[in-house]
Write a protein that holds these residues in place. Structure first.
Motif, short mmCIF file in Angstrom:
data_model
loop_
_atom_site.label_atom_id
_atom_site.label_comp_id
_atom_site.label_asym_id
_atom_site.label_seq_id
_atom_site.Cartn_x
_atom_site.Cartn_y
_atom_site.Cartn_z
N ALA A 205 -3.97 1.34 5.38
CA ALA A 205 -2.99 1.60 6.45
C ALA A 205 -3.07 0.54 7.54
CB ALA A 205 -3.24 2.98 7.05
N ALA A 206 -1.88 0.08 7.98
CA ALA A 206 -1.79 -0.82 9.12
C ALA A 206 -2.02 -0.01 10.41
CB ALA A 206 -0.42 -1.48 9.15
N PRO A 207 -2.49 -0.65 11.49
CA PRO A 207 -2.79 -2.08 11.58
C PRO A 207 -4.22 -2.43 11.25
CG PRO A 207 -2.90 -1.10 13.75
CD PRO A 207 -2.53 0.02 12.80
N GLY A 208 -5.08 -1.42 11.02
CA GLY A 208 -6.50 -1.72 10.85
C GLY A 208 -6.88 -2.19 9.46
N PHE A 209 -6.18 -1.66 8.42
CA PHE A 209 -6.47 -2.01 7.03
C PHE A 209 -7.97 -1.88 6.72
CE2 PHE A 209 -2.62 -4.46 8.07
CZ PHE A 209 -1.77 -3.92 7.12
N GLY A 210 -8.53 -0.75 7.07
CA GLY A 210 -9.95 -0.52 6.84
C GLY A 210 -10.64 -0.01 8.08
#
Length: 400
Positions: A205-210
């Motif tokens: 998932a954006a915005p963290g991508f992790g």
């Protein structure tokens, strides 16, 4: 979104199997709860847990040791009076006496998702010791801030070290809890193991991508200052094996690189000309910096900063930091074929093998850089099969 430590604290049923057992915690400065309470203090406040010891990995349990190979001693925690054993001091594997201090070891370590980051090696070592001594290990899981992408050559047989815990690529795309299952399976360990999983982790998932961006970032090691460093680290960590500065002694370590005697503008141009496909998902900027300590201290360095903080430029699926940094090394060779690029020094207790080879789990990357005839396609040809094999092998261990 909840980390493993928070679920354990909030849910007495998760703690029930710990009743009457002596508990130890392996943690570091980023081992904090949502309200930034250190995990050791949060667990010590629970009346139904019997804490008897704590362990600190590289850089320490509560405090920071700035550089690699700066060891931490054993001590008594001044707040709680517990013995704190260092796993980056006189020993890196727990001793028999250390193992005798507990029945269950809780592991609460924030990782960066990179093979060389030594916390996963420490996880392997405590799992092996637990199997030998009949102890239990529980991982209180945390996010992999680099997310799920996989990149880099797989560590070759015989190249295991403190910065090479096993046959995985540089960017492994797994959490600590998942890696524990992988270590147990690949090493054939018989150990009581449990993962207190996260709740609501969405690595794609954006915005963290992790990394869940609603959560406060606390440095898991002194130079891991932010999410952007974590994203770049699978590439920029290779700078530790070179004479180029990785930005230690600046405010953006492991997001930039350079040296006093390179032409950064030409370097970027050569990178773009040679393999533009390896520069996707980020922006490279020519910059100048003067390290206040470490390599090239007090000297003006021409350098390159890797910008991945702007969501309009950052493409998580396209960004390939390991290839980007390999390409930078190749561009240095183009600019100055005899440049003294590889740093020959004792690296993480290894004295007889080049640091760049230890970091990459073998000599293949260095040999590609040093061969004036080698092409990006040739590096892809030996790396892509490793990446595909890892993506298949890890599937059975993914928990999210």
């Amino acid at each position: 979104m909840k980390f493993g430590i928070e679920r354990l604290i909030e849910d007495p049923t998760l703690r029930a199997p710990l009743a009457g057992r002596r508990i130890a915690l392996l943690a570091h400065p980023a081992s904090v709860t949502r309200d930034l309470t250190h995990s050791l203090d949060a667990l010590a406040a629970l009346p139904d847990l019997k804490l008897t010891a704590a362990f600190g990995p590289q850089h320490g349990l509560r405090g920071d040791k700035q550089d690699n190979m700066v060891e931490s001693p054993d001590y008594l925690d001044p707040r709680l009076g517990l013995p704190v054993f260092s796993l980056y001091g006189e020993v890196r594997r727990p001793t028999d006496a250390m193992m005798a201090s507990f029945d269950v070891l809780l592991v609460d370590l924030q990782d960066l998702g990179c093979r060389i980051y030594t916390f996963i090696t420490t996880l392997r070592y405590v799992l092996e010791a637990a199997a030998q001594h009949g102890k239990a290990v529980w991982v209180l899981d945390r996010p992999n801030p680099a997310g799920r992408p996989v990149e880099g050559l797989t560590l070759r047989e015989g190249w295991e070290s403190f910065v090479g815990a096993g046959a995985m690529p540089m960017r492994h795309g797994m959490t600590m809890g998942e890696l524990g299952h992988w270590f147990i399976a690949t090493l054939g360990l018989q150990v009581e193991y449990r993962v207190i999983t996260m709740e609501g982790w969405a690595p794609d998932a954006a915005p963290g991508f992790g990394w869940p961006t609603e959560r406060t970032w606390v440095n898991p090691s002194p130079n891991a200052a932010n999410l952007w460093m974590a994203r770049a680290y699978a590439g920029t960590v290779m700078l530790e094996g070179t004479t180029l500065s990785e930005g230690r002694g600046t405010t953006r370590p492991l997001e930039l690189f350079g040296a006093p005697d390179i032409d950064a503008r030409q370097l970027i141009a050569d990178m773009r000309r040679t393999a533009p496909q390896w520069l996707q998902g980020c922006v490279l900027r020519e910059c100048f910096f003067e390290p206040t300590f470490h390599k090239h201290m007090g000297k003006l360095c021409a350098g390159v900063q890797i910008h991945i903080e702007d969501p309009t430029h950052y493409d998580h699926a396209a960004f390939r930091p390991w290839r980007l940094q390999a390409l930078a090394f190749k561009a240095v060779r183009m600019q100055a074929p005899d440049y003294p690029l590889w740093r020959d020094f004792a690296y993480e207790y290894e004295h007889h093998r080049l640091a760049i080879d230890l970091i990459n789990g073998g000599p293949a990357l260095r040999e590609w850089v040093d061969d004036p005839k080698s092409t990006p396609e040739e590096l892809d040809a030996i790396t892509a099969p490793d990446e595909a094999a890892w993506e298949e092998a890890r599937k059975q261990f993914l928990l999210y």
